[in-house]
Write an enzyme that holds these catalytic residues in place. Sequence first.
Site, short mmCIF file in Angstrom:
data_model
loop_
_atom_site.label_atom_id
_atom_site.label_comp_id
_atom_site.label_asym_id
_atom_site.label_seq_id
_atom_site.Cartn_x
_atom_site.Cartn_y
_atom_site.Cartn_z
CG HIS A 26 -1.80 1.18 1.37
ND1 HIS A 26 -3.10 1.20 0.96
CD2 HIS A 26 -1.55 2.41 1.87
CE1 HIS A 26 -3.63 2.40 1.19
NE2 HIS A 26 -2.69 3.15 1.76
CD GLU A 27 1.49 3.53 3.79
OE1 GLU A 27 1.68 4.65 3.26
OE2 GLU A 27 0.44 3.25 4.41
CG HIS B 251 0.34 6.33 -0.43
ND1 HIS B 251 -0.69 7.07 -0.93
CD2 HIS B 251 -0.19 5.60 0.60
CE1 HIS B 251 -1.80 6.80 -0.24
NE2 HIS B 251 -1.54 5.90 0.68
CD GLU C 95 -5.26 6.13 0.85
OE1 GLU C 95 -5.31 4.90 0.69
OE2 GLU C 95 -4.40 6.68 1.56
ZN ZN Z 1 -2.87 5.23 2.16
#
Ligand code: ZN
Length: 501
Positions: A264-265, A268, A294
């Site tokens: 997830h990170e 980003h 997101e």
């Molecule tokens: Zn996030």
Amino acid sequence: MIRKEALETLAELQKKMYAYGVAMASLTLDADTVAPKDTAEGRGVALGILAGESHKLFANKEVGDLLAELDAAKDELDPTVRRQVEVLKRDYDRMSRVPAEEYMEYAMLRNQSGDVWHKAKEKSDFAMFAPVLEKLIACTRKFAAYYDSTKAPYDALLNEYERGINMEYLDSFFASLRERIVPLIHEISKKPQPDDSFLKKEYPIAKQREFSDYLMDVIGLDRSHCTIGETEHPFTLNFNNKDVRITTHYKEHDVSASMYSVIHESGHAMYELGVSDDLQYTCLAGGMTMGTHESQSRFYENLIGRSLPFIQAIFPKIVEFFPEQLEGVTAEQFYLAVNRAEPSLIRTEADELTYPLHIMIRYEIEKQLFGGTLEVKDIPETWNRLYKEYLGVDVPDGKHGCLQDSHWSGAMFGYFPSYALGSAYGAQMLRNMEKDFDVWDAVGNGNLAPVSAWLREKIHKYGGAKESAELVRSACGGAFDPTVYADYLVEKYSKLYGVEM
Ligand code: ZN
């Protein structure tokens, strides 16, 4: 005729603001990673002063005059500078309404409350956090009026995280989603759950750290520009497109927790590292909004990371890291286990299907807090009741309940819906991406390069140069349509659990 000095002053101003941003972010990163725990006070003083100085640097008459001058000649500006003026002017008009002392107070309050929240969460003691939360809400309510006094406070806050979004829009977005996924969750609850006990065996943290490095490599992060740290709550912090930091949280008895936080990170981080060089040190350097951000993180985490082709591609390597824990387990079993859909207590660990319900609960509570129909002291009771109602689970304590997330302690009210919107954007982007090339052939070979290149071309490189709605429309290949996300969830999970919807 545009004065050359005006353009130079504009560039210099943005560079200085960047420098203040870096200084404040470094302190925050330090606080969350390596700083000893009773050190918030002194850091708070420094942060307060830096915030006050950066506010003074920006919210003053000279800057207002400069922006007005450039805005008046905007047709002569090149498109990137014109966009900078547009964004800065919007911020200026908003910021100049905030008195400097209040701005400083707000920054200090947020720093102090992070510390209180940490301790309150540790002890599951909501009463300890409640007084500071009340102050944060009162302060944020005031700021909401500075942002846009024509809007209801919560609408003004939502607009800060995703421009153009309001309660009316979200009410219908969430209602349509709930209508499709709640019956599905209900049907799934009657089916046997796949075995995921092998994910909960003992996974030594040292090994998990090596595994994180591997995952970041698979995603294509250049490690000379992105490092990983460890925090209670995983996050990504960007200094510029050559320096991004991500964090994770290891659990010895749950390998998937950190695995999916890292993916997830990393999503980003890919966004921030993909922003064009020519936007650096300007107000357009970072990713656009929380919703678009997101959409990227959850794209890598769920749409790619929890897909069968991806798991099949990396599974032999996962087994190399954890041969004993995964003895006799197949890639398909691993896939079923990481997609186990089950109502649970913790948002960050929730599966892809029940996740939006966690968001809806937070949205309802924030809406009521800012609408004046819910008092801070009643949050735990409302939280627990909604968890029972939406997810059918009993909340045992604050740590597993309303104290779990850091957002409120940072006054990030209105942020949560971006997670659900981002997921919905991502699902539609995937459908559009599939029209351009064979996504699953590449992913199935463990090659995410074409996926990342596509996202970079459609989203990342623009940074803040385009409005979120425009980015989303172009990456989605048309107007945003939330039913694509609902269809995606229903299709994936009815197949996984063998239910007919
Ligand atoms: Zn996030």
